[in-house]
Design an enzyme around this catalytic site. Structure first.
Site: not given
Ligand SMILES: [Mg+2]
Length: 306
Positions: A185, A221
């Site tokens: 990210n 995640e």
């Protein structure tokens, strides 16, 4: 959205002791779904459980188990709690209606029956049922990836644990975590992160194809897969296969040792006999996942096997 795909054909169940009445009502609703019928409360209850109808038209006056009693018993079944029941009755009066609603009905149709009224009531409640089904289905989906969400997982996992406890069989569970996802990210941005989550979810979902297998997004995640009737070796093979499937996706990940996006998987299998088996399974799988991370990621570890 094309609603016809979601529920192509409504199932309508008529429960009535009079065959004349059944014929008449069937004729009225002939083009609104597939019509099934039962001639007693007992038979109706049994059929409803098998059929999972979208609507039940229930005669209030039947010998033996009457309409009110039948309705109460239908509504006690968890799998039928969202199925609308409409009473058909020759009685009129507040007391009957109150008793009917208290038993769980959504509506009344008085005799003598009129085609227009029967059709209007049936159409209304079939539409409401379809909308409710869609909402319930959406509430169980993860908005980002489209696979089941944590809530759906919790429900299903509890159910499978109970099922495997009743007739003791080995149940498998896999916890899956994308490696170095925070770094991904940070490096590529959150939109790319979302796309990555979707791709990984798709691969997991595509590999969950046997009856009863169930994949969900467990958290950020992290994903979870329930594998019914699975022993340790099978669950480990499943995990190893997923690891390889994600690696061959070859999503670039410069901040990861492998250079591509990888996953770590913790798996467990066993008979969920303990009362708190759900929690034990989850924490064991989580510990196994932790060992997979500690072993350098991009691999699978089976709980209880060092
Ligand atoms: Mg009757």
């Amino acid at each position: 959205m094309d609603y016809s795909d979601v529920q192509p054909e409504a199932r309508i169940l008529i429960i009535d002791d009079s065959s004349t009445s059944i014929r008449l009502v069937s004729h009225f609703v002939r083009d609104m779904g597939t019509v099934h019928f039962a001639t007693s409360g007992e038979m109706g209850l049994k059929m409803a459980l098998d059929l999972q109808p979208d609507l039940i038209l229930l005669d209030m006056e039947m010998p033996g188990m009457d309409g009110l009693d039948t309705c109460r018993r239908l509504k006690k079944q968890r799998v039928l709690e969202n199925v609308p029941v409409i009473f058909i009755t020759a009685h009129s009066g507040v007391d009957y209606e109150v008793a009917g609603f208290a038993a769980g009905a959504v509506d009344f149709i008085g005799k003598p029956l009129t085609e227009m009224i029967v059709r209007a009531r049936v159409r209304t409640h079939l539409t409401l049922k379809r909308q409710g089904d869609l909402l319930r289905e959406q509430a169980m989906r993860d908005g980002l990836t489209g696979i089941h969400n944590r809530r759906a997982f919790d429900e299903r996992f509890l159910l499978e644990c109970r099922r495997h406890r009743r007739n003791p069989e080995s149940l498998g569970l896999a916890l899956i975590d994308i490696d170095n996802f925070k770094a991904y990210n940070d490096l590529y941005g959150h939109q790319a992160g979302d796309a990555c989550l979707r791709e990984v979810a798709q691969v997991i979902d595509a590999n969950v194809r046997r009856p009863g297998e169930f994949a969900a997004r467990y958290g950020g995640e992290e994903f979870a897969v329930i594998l019914p009737h699975c022993a340790g070796d099978e669950v480990q093979r499943f995990g190893a296969f997923l690891v390889s499937q994600i690696r061959v996706l070859a999503l670039p990940h410069e901040a990861s040792a492998a250079g591509v996006v990888t996953i770590s998987v913790g798996v467990i299998a066993g008979k969920p006999v303990a009362e708190d088996a759900e929690q034990q399974f989850l924490s064991s799988a989580d510990a196994a996942l932790y060992r997979a991370k500690a072993a350098g990621r991009n691999c699978v570890r089976l709980a209880g096997r060092e």
